[in-house]
Design a protein around this motif. Sequence first.
Motif, mmCIF file in Angstrom:
data_model
loop_
_atom_site.group_PDB
_atom_site.id
_atom_site.type_symbol
_atom_site.label_atom_id
_atom_site.label_comp_id
_atom_site.label_asym_id
_atom_site.label_seq_id
_atom_site.Cartn_x
_atom_site.Cartn_y
_atom_site.Cartn_z
ATOM 1 N N ASP A 40 48.578 49.445 43.967
ATOM 2 C CA ASP A 40 47.295 48.902 43.539
ATOM 3 C C ASP A 40 47.371 47.392 43.372
ATOM 4 N N LEU A 41 48.448 46.900 42.784
ATOM 5 C CA LEU A 41 48.564 45.474 42.541
ATOM 6 C C LEU A 41 48.723 44.692 43.838
ATOM 7 N N ILE A 42 49.358 45.266 44.836
ATOM 8 C CA ILE A 42 49.457 44.594 46.129
ATOM 9 C C ILE A 42 48.056 44.417 46.710
ATOM 10 N N VAL A 43 47.257 45.470 46.657
ATOM 11 C CA VAL A 43 45.885 45.382 47.136
ATOM 12 C C VAL A 43 45.125 44.338 46.332
ATOM 13 N N GLU A 44 45.325 44.309 45.034
ATOM 14 C CA GLU A 44 44.594 43.381 44.188
ATOM 15 C C GLU A 44 45.032 41.935 44.381
ATOM 16 N N ASP A 45 46.243 41.702 44.875
ATOM 17 C CA ASP A 45 46.637 40.344 45.231
ATOM 18 C C ASP A 45 45.680 39.788 46.271
ATOM 19 N N VAL A 46 45.288 40.620 47.209
ATOM 20 C CA VAL A 46 44.341 40.200 48.245
ATOM 21 C C VAL A 46 42.997 39.878 47.604
ATOM 22 N N PHE A 47 42.527 40.743 46.713
ATOM 23 C CA PHE A 47 41.249 40.526 46.035
ATOM 24 C C PHE A 47 41.297 39.245 45.197
ATOM 25 N N ALA A 48 42.382 39.042 44.472
ATOM 26 C CA ALA A 48 42.527 37.830 43.663
ATOM 27 C C ALA A 48 42.527 36.592 44.555
ATOM 28 N N ALA A 49 43.187 36.656 45.704
ATOM 29 C CA ALA A 49 43.204 35.519 46.638
ATOM 30 C C ALA A 49 41.795 35.243 47.165
ATOM 31 N N GLN A 50 41.029 36.294 47.411
ATOM 32 C CA GLN A 50 39.652 36.113 47.874
ATOM 33 C C GLN A 50 38.800 35.450 46.796
ATOM 34 N N ILE A 51 39.022 35.838 45.553
ATOM 35 C CA ILE A 51 38.278 35.207 44.452
ATOM 36 C C ILE A 51 38.674 33.738 44.335
ATOM 37 N N LEU A 52 39.956 33.455 44.416
ATOM 38 C CA LEU A 52 40.419 32.063 44.351
ATOM 39 C C LEU A 52 39.783 31.247 45.474
ATOM 40 N N ASP A 53 39.732 31.793 46.677
ATOM 41 C CA ASP A 53 39.093 31.090 47.801
ATOM 42 C C ASP A 53 37.614 30.838 47.521
ATOM 43 N N ALA A 54 36.911 31.847 46.998
ATOM 44 C CA ALA A 54 35.480 31.700 46.707
ATOM 45 C C ALA A 54 35.255 30.635 45.630
ATOM 46 N N VAL A 55 36.067 30.650 44.604
ATOM 47 C CA VAL A 55 35.943 29.654 43.539
ATOM 48 C C VAL A 55 36.233 28.256 44.083
ATOM 49 N N ASN A 56 37.264 28.132 44.895
ATOM 50 C CA ASN A 56 37.598 26.817 45.448
ATOM 51 C C ASN A 56 36.529 26.302 46.405
ATOM 52 N N GLU A 57 35.893 27.202 47.156
ATOM 53 C CA GLU A 57 34.755 26.790 48.000
ATOM 54 C C GLU A 57 33.636 26.239 47.131
ATOM 55 N N TYR A 58 33.337 26.952 46.048
ATOM 56 C CA TYR A 58 32.293 26.488 45.138
ATOM 57 C C TYR A 58 32.676 25.144 44.522
ATOM 58 N N ARG A 59 33.906 25.024 44.054
ATOM 59 C CA ARG A 59 34.352 23.770 43.449
ATOM 60 C C ARG A 59 34.252 22.619 44.433
ATOM 61 N N ALA A 60 34.623 22.852 45.686
ATOM 62 C CA ALA A 60 34.526 21.800 46.712
ATOM 63 C C ALA A 60 33.071 21.383 46.912
ATOM 64 N N SER A 61 32.156 22.358 46.828
ATOM 65 C CA SER A 61 30.733 22.057 47.039
ATOM 66 C C SER A 61 30.151 21.177 45.938
ATOM 67 N N ILE A 62 30.805 21.146 44.784
ATOM 68 C CA ILE A 62 30.326 20.302 43.679
ATOM 69 C C ILE A 62 31.279 19.138 43.407
ATOM 70 N N GLY A 63 32.159 18.878 44.371
ATOM 71 C CA GLY A 63 33.041 17.716 44.273
ATOM 72 C C GLY A 63 34.224 17.863 43.335
ATOM 73 N N LYS A 64 34.620 19.072 43.044
ATOM 74 C CA LYS A 64 35.765 19.313 42.147
ATOM 75 C C LYS A 64 37.009 19.654 42.947
ATOM 76 N N ALA A 65 38.160 19.385 42.360
ATOM 77 C CA ALA A 65 39.441 19.716 42.987
ATOM 78 C C ALA A 65 39.647 21.228 42.979
ATOM 79 N N SER A 66 40.424 21.695 43.920
ATOM 80 C CA SER A 66 40.686 23.135 44.003
ATOM 81 C C SER A 66 41.737 23.550 42.981
ATOM 82 N N PHE A 67 41.690 24.831 42.636
ATOM 83 C CA PHE A 67 42.703 25.429 41.788
ATOM 84 C C PHE A 67 43.844 25.934 42.656
ATOM 85 N N LYS A 68 45.031 26.016 42.063
ATOM 86 C CA LYS A 68 46.203 26.519 42.763
ATOM 87 C C LYS A 68 46.790 27.689 41.992
ATOM 88 N N LEU A 69 47.500 28.535 42.711
ATOM 89 C CA LEU A 69 48.175 29.662 42.084
ATOM 90 C C LEU A 69 49.237 29.152 41.110
#
Length: 133
Positions: A40-69
Amino acid sequence: MKLITKSLFVLSFLFLLTSCSKDEELLIDQQEVTTSTSADLIVEDVFAAQILDAVNEYRASIGKASFKLHTPSKSKAIEHSKYMASKNEISHDHFYERSDYLKSHGANRVSENVAFGYRNADEVLEAWLNSPS
């Protein structure tokens, strides 16, 4: 258990949202992880990475730096997800202990978002953006 783990693992993302990029070893006791939970956690690593990507896209759209793992954050998020699953409830129990630990391991700031029941990263991001606090 898989549904609870999937829903609660989104909590892991909350700790991925630190502005620290220091790599450290994952602090999980492998004896505590069962085969089904590991899968389950392996699958959720993918989901967490997708959330991180979505958040970083949003942050980029408002001129903010991206988050890192941030590996210690991931470890604490997994521990707390297991804790919530064992209690069968979502909580922010012991947040300040996790926050202090993460700050001592390089995180500049720590905040917590818990999501439950969302089907994809975009739904999680939208819910967080529309959250009243």
